[in-house]
Scaffold this motif. Sequence first.
Motif, PDB file in Angstrom:
ATOM      1  N   GLY A 171       0.823  -1.217   0.000  1.00  0.00           N
ATOM      2  CA  GLY A 171       0.000   0.000   0.000  1.00  0.00           C
ATOM      3  C   GLY A 171       0.854   1.263   0.000  1.00  0.00           C
ATOM      4  O   GLY A 171       1.873   1.344  -0.690  1.00  0.00           O
ATOM      5  N   TRP A 172       0.448   2.227   0.804  1.00  0.00           N
ATOM      6  CA  TRP A 172       1.165   3.513   0.809  1.00  0.00           C
ATOM      7  C   TRP A 172       2.492   3.441   1.539  1.00  0.00           C
ATOM      8  O   TRP A 172       3.257   4.414   1.549  1.00  0.00           O
ATOM      9  CB  TRP A 172       0.281   4.621   1.376  1.00  0.00           C
ATOM     10  CG  TRP A 172      -0.826   4.988   0.434  1.00  0.00           C
ATOM     11  CD1 TRP A 172      -2.156   4.758   0.604  1.00  0.00           C
ATOM     12  CD2 TRP A 172      -0.692   5.627  -0.844  1.00  0.00           C
ATOM     13  NE1 TRP A 172      -2.867   5.211  -0.488  1.00  0.00           N
ATOM     14  CE2 TRP A 172      -1.992   5.757  -1.382  1.00  0.00           C
ATOM     15  CE3 TRP A 172       0.393   6.100  -1.595  1.00  0.00           C
ATOM     16  CZ2 TRP A 172      -2.236   6.347  -2.637  1.00  0.00           C
ATOM     17  CZ3 TRP A 172       0.152   6.691  -2.838  1.00  0.00           C
ATOM     18  CH2 TRP A 172      -1.138   6.798  -3.345  1.00  0.00           C
ATOM     19  N   THR A 173       2.817   2.297   2.157  1.00  0.00           N
ATOM     20  CA  THR A 173       4.162   2.177   2.734  1.00  0.00           C
ATOM     21  C   THR A 173       5.171   1.809   1.639  1.00  0.00           C
ATOM     22  O   THR A 173       6.369   1.875   1.851  1.00  0.00           O
ATOM     23  CB  THR A 173       4.240   1.100   3.841  1.00  0.00           C
ATOM     24  OG1 THR A 173       4.116  -0.195   3.249  1.00  0.00           O
ATOM     25  CG2 THR A 173       3.135   1.306   4.881  1.00  0.00           C
ATOM     26  N   ASN A 174       4.656   1.430   0.484  1.00  0.00           N
ATOM     27  CA  ASN A 174       5.501   1.002  -0.630  1.00  0.00           C
ATOM     28  C   ASN A 174       5.625   2.149  -1.643  1.00  0.00           C
ATOM     29  O   ASN A 174       4.613   2.633  -2.179  1.00  0.00           O
ATOM     30  CB  ASN A 174       4.857  -0.225  -1.290  1.00  0.00           C
ATOM     31  CG  ASN A 174       5.675  -0.764  -2.451  1.00  0.00           C
ATOM     32  OD1 ASN A 174       6.674  -0.160  -2.874  1.00  0.00           O
ATOM     33  ND2 ASN A 174       5.244  -1.903  -2.985  1.00  0.00           N
ATOM     34  N   ARG A 175       6.829   2.568  -1.899  1.00  0.00           N
ATOM     35  CA  ARG A 175       7.079   3.675  -2.825  1.00  0.00           C
ATOM     36  C   ARG A 175       6.447   3.437  -4.196  1.00  0.00           C
ATOM     37  O   ARG A 175       6.005   4.362  -4.873  1.00  0.00           O
ATOM     38  CB  ARG A 175       8.601   3.843  -2.945  1.00  0.00           C
ATOM     39  CG  ARG A 175       9.049   4.989  -3.817  1.00  0.00           C
ATOM     40  CD  ARG A 175      10.578   5.082  -3.810  1.00  0.00           C
ATOM     41  NE  ARG A 175      10.989   6.101  -4.766  1.00  0.00           N
ATOM     42  CZ  ARG A 175      11.156   7.387  -4.448  1.00  0.00           C
ATOM     43  NH1 ARG A 175      10.969   7.798  -3.215  1.00  0.00           N
ATOM     44  NH2 ARG A 175      11.491   8.260  -5.380  1.00  0.00           N
ATOM     45  N   ASP A 176       6.387   2.186  -4.591  1.00  0.00           N
ATOM     46  CA  ASP A 176       5.859   1.870  -5.915  1.00  0.00           C
ATOM     47  C   ASP A 176       4.412   2.330  -6.085  1.00  0.00           C
ATOM     48  O   ASP A 176       3.980   2.642  -7.203  1.00  0.00           O
ATOM     49  CB  ASP A 176       5.961   0.353  -6.159  1.00  0.00           C
ATOM     50  CG  ASP A 176       5.648   0.021  -7.607  1.00  0.00           C
ATOM     51  OD1 ASP A 176       6.301   0.590  -8.505  1.00  0.00           O
ATOM     52  OD2 ASP A 176       4.717  -0.790  -7.842  1.00  0.00           O
ATOM     53  N   THR A 177       3.660   2.385  -4.990  1.00  0.00           N
ATOM     54  CA  THR A 177       2.256   2.825  -5.078  1.00  0.00           C
ATOM     55  C   THR A 177       2.162   4.242  -5.656  1.00  0.00           C
ATOM     56  O   THR A 177       1.223   4.558  -6.396  1.00  0.00           O
ATOM     57  CB  THR A 177       1.584   2.731  -3.695  1.00  0.00           C
ATOM     58  OG1 THR A 177       1.611   1.349  -3.288  1.00  0.00           O
ATOM     59  CG2 THR A 177       0.141   3.202  -3.717  1.00  0.00           C
ATOM     60  N   ALA A 178       3.127   5.086  -5.321  1.00  0.00           N
ATOM     61  CA  ALA A 178       3.114   6.458  -5.855  1.00  0.00           C
ATOM     62  C   ALA A 178       3.262   6.444  -7.382  1.00  0.00           C
ATOM     63  O   ALA A 178       2.615   7.234  -8.085  1.00  0.00           O
ATOM     64  CB  ALA A 178       4.228   7.286  -5.220  1.00  0.00           C
ATOM     65  N   TYR A 179       4.083   5.543  -7.902  1.00  0.00           N
ATOM     66  CA  TYR A 179       4.247   5.454  -9.368  1.00  0.00           C
ATOM     67  C   TYR A 179       3.003   4.867 -10.024  1.00  0.00           C
ATOM     68  O   TYR A 179       2.620   5.272 -11.124  1.00  0.00           O
ATOM     69  CB  TYR A 179       5.505   4.641  -9.711  1.00  0.00           C
ATOM     70  CG  TYR A 179       6.761   5.344  -9.256  1.00  0.00           C
ATOM     71  CD1 TYR A 179       7.289   6.404  -9.980  1.00  0.00           C
ATOM     72  CD2 TYR A 179       7.382   4.985  -8.065  1.00  0.00           C
ATOM     73  CE1 TYR A 179       8.415   7.086  -9.549  1.00  0.00           C
ATOM     74  CE2 TYR A 179       8.507   5.655  -7.614  1.00  0.00           C
ATOM     75  CZ  TYR A 179       9.013   6.704  -8.362  1.00  0.00           C
ATOM     76  OH  TYR A 179      10.120   7.389  -7.921  1.00  0.00           O
ATOM     77  N   ARG A 180       2.390   3.916  -9.330  1.00  0.00           N
ATOM     78  CA  ARG A 180       1.136   3.357  -9.867  1.00  0.00           C
ATOM     79  C   ARG A 180       0.069   4.464  -9.909  1.00  0.00           C
ATOM     80  O   ARG A 180      -0.736   4.543 -10.829  1.00  0.00           O
ATOM     81  CB  ARG A 180       0.645   2.185  -9.010  1.00  0.00           C
ATOM     82  CG  ARG A 180       1.574   0.992  -8.901  1.00  0.00           C
ATOM     83  CD  ARG A 180       1.603   0.142 -10.178  1.00  0.00           C
ATOM     84  NE  ARG A 180       2.208   0.824 -11.320  1.00  0.00           N
ATOM     85  CZ  ARG A 180       3.527   0.980 -11.498  1.00  0.00           C
ATOM     86  NH1 ARG A 180       4.396   0.502 -10.638  1.00  0.00           N
ATOM     87  NH2 ARG A 180       3.993   1.617 -12.566  1.00  0.00           N
ATOM     88  N   PHE A 181       0.069   5.313  -8.897  1.00  0.00           N
ATOM     89  CA  PHE A 181      -0.908   6.404  -8.838  1.00  0.00           C
ATOM     90  C   PHE A 181      -0.697   7.370 -10.005  1.00  0.00           C
ATOM     91  O   PHE A 181      -1.659   7.843 -10.615  1.00  0.00           O
ATOM     92  CB  PHE A 181      -0.781   7.146  -7.495  1.00  0.00           C
ATOM     93  CG  PHE A 181      -1.815   8.223  -7.301  1.00  0.00           C
ATOM     94  CD1 PHE A 181      -3.159   7.904  -7.141  1.00  0.00           C
ATOM     95  CD2 PHE A 181      -1.451   9.567  -7.276  1.00  0.00           C
ATOM     96  CE1 PHE A 181      -4.122   8.901  -6.955  1.00  0.00           C
ATOM     97  CE2 PHE A 181      -2.408  10.567  -7.093  1.00  0.00           C
ATOM     98  CZ  PHE A 181      -3.740  10.237  -6.936  1.00  0.00           C
ATOM     99  N   ALA A 182       0.549   7.631 -10.330  1.00  0.00           N
ATOM    100  CA  ALA A 182       0.840   8.535 -11.451  1.00  0.00           C
ATOM    101  C   ALA A 182       0.322   7.940 -12.756  1.00  0.00           C
ATOM    102  O   ALA A 182      -0.234   8.655 -13.613  1.00  0.00           O
ATOM    103  CB  ALA A 182       2.338   8.796 -11.536  1.00  0.00           C
ATOM    104  N   GLU A 183       0.469   6.627 -12.886  1.00  0.00           N
ATOM    105  CA  GLU A 183      -0.012   5.957 -14.101  1.00  0.00           C
ATOM    106  C   GLU A 183      -1.544   6.067 -14.191  1.00  0.00           C
ATOM    107  O   GLU A 183      -2.104   6.386 -15.247  1.00  0.00           O
ATOM    108  CB  GLU A 183       0.412   4.489 -14.058  1.00  0.00           C
ATOM    109  CG  GLU A 183       0.058   3.694 -15.287  1.00  0.00           C
ATOM    110  CD  GLU A 183       0.449   2.227 -15.097  1.00  0.00           C
ATOM    111  OE1 GLU A 183       1.520   1.835 -15.571  1.00  0.00           O
ATOM    112  OE2 GLU A 183      -0.321   1.485 -14.457  1.00  0.00           O
TER     113      GLU A 183
END
Length: 472
Positions: free
Chosen positions: A142-154
């Motif tokens: 979830g939001w503890t994972n940096r990758d979620t921010a990139y998924r959000f941008a997509e």
Amino acid sequence: MTSDTTDYRETGIEFPANFVFGSATASYQIEGAVHEDGRGPSIWDTFSHTPGRVVNGDTGDVADDHYHRLDEDLDLMKRLGLQAYRFSIAWPRIQPTGSGPVNQAGLDFYGRLVDGLLARGIAPIATLYHWDLPQALEDAGGWTNRDTAYRFAEYASIVGRALGDRVATWTTLNEPWCSAYLGYGSGAHAPGVTSPVAALRAVHHLNLAHGLALTELRRVVTNDADYSVTLNLHVIRGGGRGEDEAIRQIDALANRAFTGPMLLGAYPPDLLDDTAAITDWAFVQPGDLELIHQPIDVLGVNYYSTATVRLWDRSTARQTADGHKAAGGSPWPGADNVEFLEQPGPYTEMGWNIAPDGLEELLLSLKDQFPNQPLMITENGAAFDDRVEDGRVHDAKRVDYLHRHFVAAHRAMAQGVDLRGYQVWSLLDNFEWAYGYTKRFGIVYVDYETQERILKDSALWYSEVIGSRRIS
Ligand code: FCB
């Protein structure tokens, strides 16, 4: 007009012609239809279906059935004369697992919503994230994972390309304070994690998601849209022992953790110090702050009540709740020495104190801190114990609440605050998160058995205010 300058009840107040009156909702709170047209599960589906998490075991499975009643609800907005409608887009309708292929049926629903608004002369204010994270992303941290921010941008880029010729205002996140500290700190909200370090990681990854999404939106949107984020900034007052220190700590966690990176380009040094025993903030990577720190056209402000704090005297005091449903953890990482005091009444049905002066104070303080930043109230409203009597709902307390808060906003404007509009929370009674359907915030009553909508007196009053641009 009365001469009283303290009670916020004066009449004869006029709002400027370009001030935008509207109302707000959020996807999981009203849509229902959680299994339809390819929607994937969100963290709120999982959370609400977990016994003990939500009062009465309520879920958003049906909610206001807005997904099936879109046209009826749009007509209602038109009938009230709303000039804007603030809604949120459910990420799991667009990408059922939070990444990968686009679910066209989900995009189509919001396309119909936006077109329906425009056809009725109502400006669409679209929030990309009002807490319904795809469950698959939570399973990966979830939001503890940096990758979620990139998924959000997509995801932002997908939605921006589909609706970026028609949406008037884009809002990246709603109240990241709640997502981070209630979702991962206190555990009162989905996903229900109780970890101080997780909460702080979430703060940063939400900030990063905001920055990345703004970049994407600006790249793909083709009309002259406004860009914004909505924060629930806390109005914090001193309650005695060590109050300056207590205010400083809570202001850092609640307010400056977001306004710092977003509007000034840095995390406040005192926040990093206060939380040093929890984390070294190494998850803030080079370049992140530049990405997060981007101009926004309007800062969305959600306001409900005030807080009063002091330093905790362990010998006598207990740490009181701060107006949010008690759950296992603390929403204030590193601030265990701060005590939240009971607020003076009157109160709404949430137990939140009614304090229009807090709204005026908040708007003035934002003007002082960020002098050139236009503001918009993106949520303000109240839950009361509404009853239907002979087909009417006489919610005099809500009318009074809104009246006082409109006056407070108007007073701030008279003192130079650049306030662009006001979105009343909420258009419809709805699923109030961990409180389920027990709290009614709507200006429109919803009978959850029949899905009948009944305009409360507050809706009729608001409609008159919008029509005349006056509080009389
Ligand atoms: C805010 C939320 C909104 C609603 C109101 C009462 O924190 O953004 O969804 O629940 O509170």
